[in-house]
Scaffold this active site. Structure first.
Site, PDB file in Angstrom:
ATOM      1  N   HIS A  47      -3.463 -14.184  10.689  1.00 10.54           N
ATOM      2  CA  HIS A  47      -2.467 -12.863  10.917  1.00 10.54           C
ATOM      3  C   HIS A  47      -3.604 -11.667  11.090  1.00 10.54           C
ATOM      4  O   HIS A  47      -3.097 -10.647  10.993  1.00 10.54           O
ATOM      5  CB  HIS A  47      -1.859 -12.713   9.524  1.00 10.54           C
ATOM      6  CG  HIS A  47      -1.140 -14.132   9.015  1.00 10.54           C
ATOM      7  ND1 HIS A  47      -0.198 -14.503   9.852  1.00 10.54           N
ATOM      8  CD2 HIS A  47      -1.239 -14.572   7.950  1.00 10.54           C
ATOM      9  CE1 HIS A  47       0.249 -15.600   9.132  1.00 10.54           C
ATOM     10  NE2 HIS A  47      -0.477 -15.898   7.977  1.00 10.54           N
ATOM     11  N   PRO A 103       0.697  -1.210   0.127  1.00 12.22           N
ATOM     12  CA  PRO A 103       0.011  -0.066  -0.055  1.00 12.22           C
ATOM     13  C   PRO A 103       0.784   1.239  -0.020  1.00 12.22           C
ATOM     14  O   PRO A 103       1.747   1.447   0.903  1.00 12.22           O
ATOM     15  CB  PRO A 103      -0.863  -0.219   1.186  1.00 12.22           C
ATOM     16  CG  PRO A 103       0.032  -1.007   2.192  1.00 12.22           C
ATOM     17  CD  PRO A 103       0.757  -2.062   1.349  1.00 12.22           C
ATOM     18  N   GLU A 104       0.539   2.207  -0.921  1.00 14.76           N
ATOM     19  CA  GLU A 104       1.214   3.501  -1.138  1.00 14.76           C
ATOM     20  C   GLU A 104       0.435   4.378  -1.074  1.00 14.76           C
ATOM     21  O   GLU A 104      -1.131   4.187  -0.815  1.00 14.76           O
ATOM     22  CB  GLU A 104       2.015   3.551  -2.274  1.00 14.76           C
ATOM     23  CG  GLU A 104       3.192   2.290  -2.547  1.00 14.76           C
ATOM     24  CD  GLU A 104       4.048   2.264  -3.881  1.00 14.76           C
ATOM     25  OE1 GLU A 104       4.158   3.303  -4.396  1.00 14.76           O
ATOM     26  OE2 GLU A 104       4.558   1.142  -4.031  1.00 14.76           O
ATOM     27  N   ARG A 160       3.177 -10.158   7.430  1.00 17.79           N
ATOM     28  CA  ARG A 160       4.436 -10.065   8.053  1.00 17.79           C
ATOM     29  C   ARG A 160       4.523  -9.289   9.211  1.00 17.79           C
ATOM     30  O   ARG A 160       5.746  -8.964   9.589  1.00 17.79           O
ATOM     31  CB  ARG A 160       5.310  -9.330   6.939  1.00 17.79           C
ATOM     32  CG  ARG A 160       5.614 -10.446   5.618  1.00 17.79           C
ATOM     33  CD  ARG A 160       6.594  -9.535   4.855  1.00 17.79           C
ATOM     34  NE  ARG A 160       6.327 -10.374   3.464  1.00 17.79           N
ATOM     35  CZ  ARG A 160       6.570  -9.880   2.303  1.00 17.79           C
ATOM     36  NH1 ARG A 160       7.398  -8.718   2.094  1.00 17.79           N
ATOM     37  NH2 ARG A 160       6.408 -10.580   1.304  1.00 17.79           N
TER      38      ARG A 160
END
Length: 273
Positions: free
Chosen positions: A93, A2-3, A111
């Site tokens: 997660h 995501p940017e 992550r």
DNA sequence: AGCAACGCCTGATAGC
DNA sequence: TGCTATCAGGCGTTGC
């Protein structure tokens, strides 16, 4: 990952969906994602607060809460923030859930790099990560003069400058590659070696690729989904990023992948000089 | 000061 | 086939 365009897509959707709703309570499944305050304080302090606005600064999502509190969320590389029904299955997660009056907001991150802060107003104004950020590239504060000067002042590779959040906020690996391609510049060029014409071209390219990304509701290459769990579509419009071996849209020569400053970098060796 | 390298993480993939 | 090594990378920290 995501940017700016992905975070902006999430911001717009959440702005529609959850503004006005109150946080009933929260559940923390991985405490290290809460950077501030302690998990116990987080749970106590967020309870009963109403969400009055959803904002964005660079790649940070900002939730204004009643009582002057600010909830800050950064999704880093693989984070997902999804507003959904309380009856939806909970994926692996999942590290944090905010239970709202209606539905829930779920933070899931393979992550475990994503992170969250909950700050009272007086602290949030001084949050170092936010204070350091450069201008927003799609607002008037990001001027051509400023950007051209920052490039001229840097001896680094031009791609490193684009990725520096203190110079301009919100650009990541995908949109840096795309902007450099659109400007016809090799990412390894020294920033201070660009001509004024090239620097201006890059300025326009940065804004164009970010606008395109928002228009297509973000790029879903691996993990990105928007705030309702859907994929974006900008991956279908990328010119070079993640397209190694495929033809350059301008000249037809194959796009190559190189390593630059430790990052995978895609470019057309014929068009980018 | 300014820049490069490292560590954090897990799943996908490459190589033997 | 099944194991291990490598890779992906935003950003804070460390080190030169």
């Amino acid at each position: 990952m995501p940017e700016l365009p992905e975070i902006e897509t999430i911001r717009r959707q959440l702005s529609e969906e959850i503004v006005g709703l109150t946080v009933i309570d929260a559940a923390i499944y991985l405490s290290k994602v809460i950077k501030e305050p302690s998990p116990g304080s987080f749970l106590r302090e967020i309870q009963g607060r109403r969400i009055s606005r959803v904002g964005r600064r660079g790649k940070y999502l900002l939730f204004d809460l009643s009582g002057g509190y600010l909830l800050v969320v950064h999704l880093r590389m693989t984070g997902q923030l999804v507003y959904e029904s309380e009856t939806a299955p909970q994926p692996r997660h999942t590290h944090l859930i905010l239970h709202l009056e209606r539905g829930r907001l779920r933070l899931t991150d393979l992550r475990q790099f994503g992170c969250v802060w909950l700050l009272p107003a007086e602290k949030s104004a001084r949050m170092a990560q936010l204070a350091k950020l450069g201008p927003e590239p799609l607002t008037a504060e990001f001027t051509e003069t400023y950007f051209v000067q920052r490039l001229k002042d840097s001896r680094r590779q031009v791609k490193q400058v684009l990725l520096d959040q203190e110079i301009v906020a919100g650009i990541g690996n995908i949109y840096a590659d795309e902007a450099l391609y659109l400007a016809g510049l090799h990412p390894g060029r020294r920033a201070d070696g660009l001509s004024a014409r090239e620097a201006k071209k890059l300025y326009r390219a940065v804004k164009e690729v970010l606008r395109e990304g928002i228009l297509h509701r973000g790029t879903s290459i691996q993990h990105y989904v928007d705030a309702v769990g859907r994929q974006g579509s900008h991956q279908d419009f990328l010119r070079v990023h993640y397209r190694a071996g495929q033809p350059c849209p301008r000249c037809g020569n194959p796009v190559v992948k190189v390593k630059l400053g430790g990052r995978g970098t895609y470019l057309c060796p014929a068009c980018q000089t």
